[in-house]
Design a protein around this motif. Structure first.
Motif, mmCIF file in Angstrom:
data_model
loop_
_atom_site.group_PDB
_atom_site.id
_atom_site.type_symbol
_atom_site.label_atom_id
_atom_site.label_comp_id
_atom_site.label_asym_id
_atom_site.label_seq_id
_atom_site.Cartn_x
_atom_site.Cartn_y
_atom_site.Cartn_z
ATOM 1 N N ARG A 30 0.817 -1.212 0.000
ATOM 2 C CA ARG A 30 0.000 0.000 0.000
ATOM 3 C C ARG A 30 0.854 1.267 0.000
ATOM 4 O O ARG A 30 0.385 2.326 0.395
ATOM 5 C CB ARG A 30 -0.928 -0.024 1.209
ATOM 6 N N ARG A 53 3.353 2.187 1.877
ATOM 7 C CA ARG A 53 3.686 2.724 3.192
ATOM 8 C C ARG A 53 5.082 2.249 3.552
ATOM 9 O O ARG A 53 5.376 1.056 3.466
ATOM 10 C CB ARG A 53 2.688 2.233 4.238
ATOM 11 N N ALA A 111 6.297 9.289 7.431
ATOM 12 C CA ALA A 111 5.904 7.903 7.183
ATOM 13 C C ALA A 111 4.749 7.501 8.099
ATOM 14 O O ALA A 111 3.835 6.773 7.682
ATOM 15 C CB ALA A 111 7.092 6.970 7.381
ATOM 16 N N ALA A 147 6.005 5.379 -2.776
ATOM 17 C CA ALA A 147 6.156 5.713 -1.357
ATOM 18 C C ALA A 147 7.067 6.931 -1.192
ATOM 19 O O ALA A 147 6.800 7.806 -0.358
ATOM 20 C CB ALA A 147 6.722 4.525 -0.588
ATOM 21 N N THR A 189 -3.742 5.789 5.510
ATOM 22 C CA THR A 189 -4.174 4.667 4.689
ATOM 23 C C THR A 189 -4.706 3.536 5.542
ATOM 24 O O THR A 189 -4.239 3.264 6.591
ATOM 25 C CB THR A 189 -3.026 4.133 3.804
ATOM 26 N N LYS A 206 5.068 9.944 -2.006
ATOM 27 C CA LYS A 206 4.178 10.302 -0.902
ATOM 28 C C LYS A 206 4.953 11.000 0.210
ATOM 29 O O LYS A 206 4.466 11.946 0.823
ATOM 30 C CB LYS A 206 3.493 9.058 -0.344
ATOM 31 N N ILE A 229 1.582 8.942 6.698
ATOM 32 C CA ILE A 229 1.145 8.124 5.552
ATOM 33 C C ILE A 229 0.447 6.861 6.052
ATOM 34 O O ILE A 229 -0.607 6.460 5.561
ATOM 35 C CB ILE A 229 2.328 7.777 4.636
ATOM 36 N N ARG A 230 1.027 6.224 7.063
ATOM 37 C CA ARG A 230 0.442 4.990 7.610
ATOM 38 C C ARG A 230 -0.926 5.265 8.235
ATOM 39 O O ARG A 230 -1.857 4.473 8.095
ATOM 40 C CB ARG A 230 1.370 4.375 8.644
#
Length: 176
Positions: free
Chosen positions: A36, A38, A169, A140, A176, A143, A172-173
């Motif tokens: 995904r 991440r 990070a 990633a 999602t 992102k 981002i986690r």
């Protein structure tokens, strides 16, 4: 009298994390990415450090959380990597840890193997569908670069830059 130059350390050593490259002083961010996009593990190194030299440290930092109680897994289910990671030590390391991997064979390695004829061995296994998913690392990174401080590297110290990348990070986690 000029001061002697202090060596610039990596991301976790408290140094600047800056190294010479064609474009001046830079920091390289090495990471892995799940399906995904991440990033589960991040490492910073100064300058133009090669990706294959940081392959093992990045993989050793991976922790895959379990759905219930228990310690996180340290081994991913499978891995897809670029041609740059197609060398003997990387393949041996993945084989020792029991990680299924798909790495495209370099043309010069393939030619050398074919030149040896039957003693060259069989070609390494290759799954095209799994290899198509290797761009998740690039996505990633894109992102992560939505965070302005990572794209422009405002933080001068290596550990601060790694902390900023880790915070991005985490964002981002959580999204999602």
């Amino acid at each position: 009298m000029a001061e002697p130059r202090r060596p610039s350390g990596g991301g976790g050593s408290g140094g600047e994390g800056l190294g010479r490259s064609r474009g001046g002083f830079t920091t390289k961010l090495h990471l892995s990415a799940d399906a995904r996009c991440r990033p589960p593990s991040l490492i910073t190194t100064p300058g133009l450090r090669g990706d294959c030299t940081q392959f093992k440290p990045v993989l050793e930092k991976i922790r895959v959380p379990r759905p219930g109680p228990g310690r996180p897994r340290k081994k991913p289910d499978s891995l897809a990597a670029d041609k740059a990671d197609n060398n003997g030590p990387v393949r041996d390391y993945l084989r020792q840890r029991g990680i299924r991997h798909t790495i495209l064979e370099k043309t010069d390695s393939q030619a050398a193997r074919l030149r040896i004829s039957s003693r060259g061995g069989r070609p390494p296994g290759f799954d095209e569908e799994r290899y198509k998913k290797r761009d998740t690392v690039e996505r990633a990174i894109n992102k992560l670069k939505h965070a302005r401080a990572i794209a422009t590297r405002y933080d001068k110290r290596g550990y601060l830059y790694l902390g900023t990348a880790t915070a991005a990070a985490l964002v981002i986690r959580l999204r999602t």
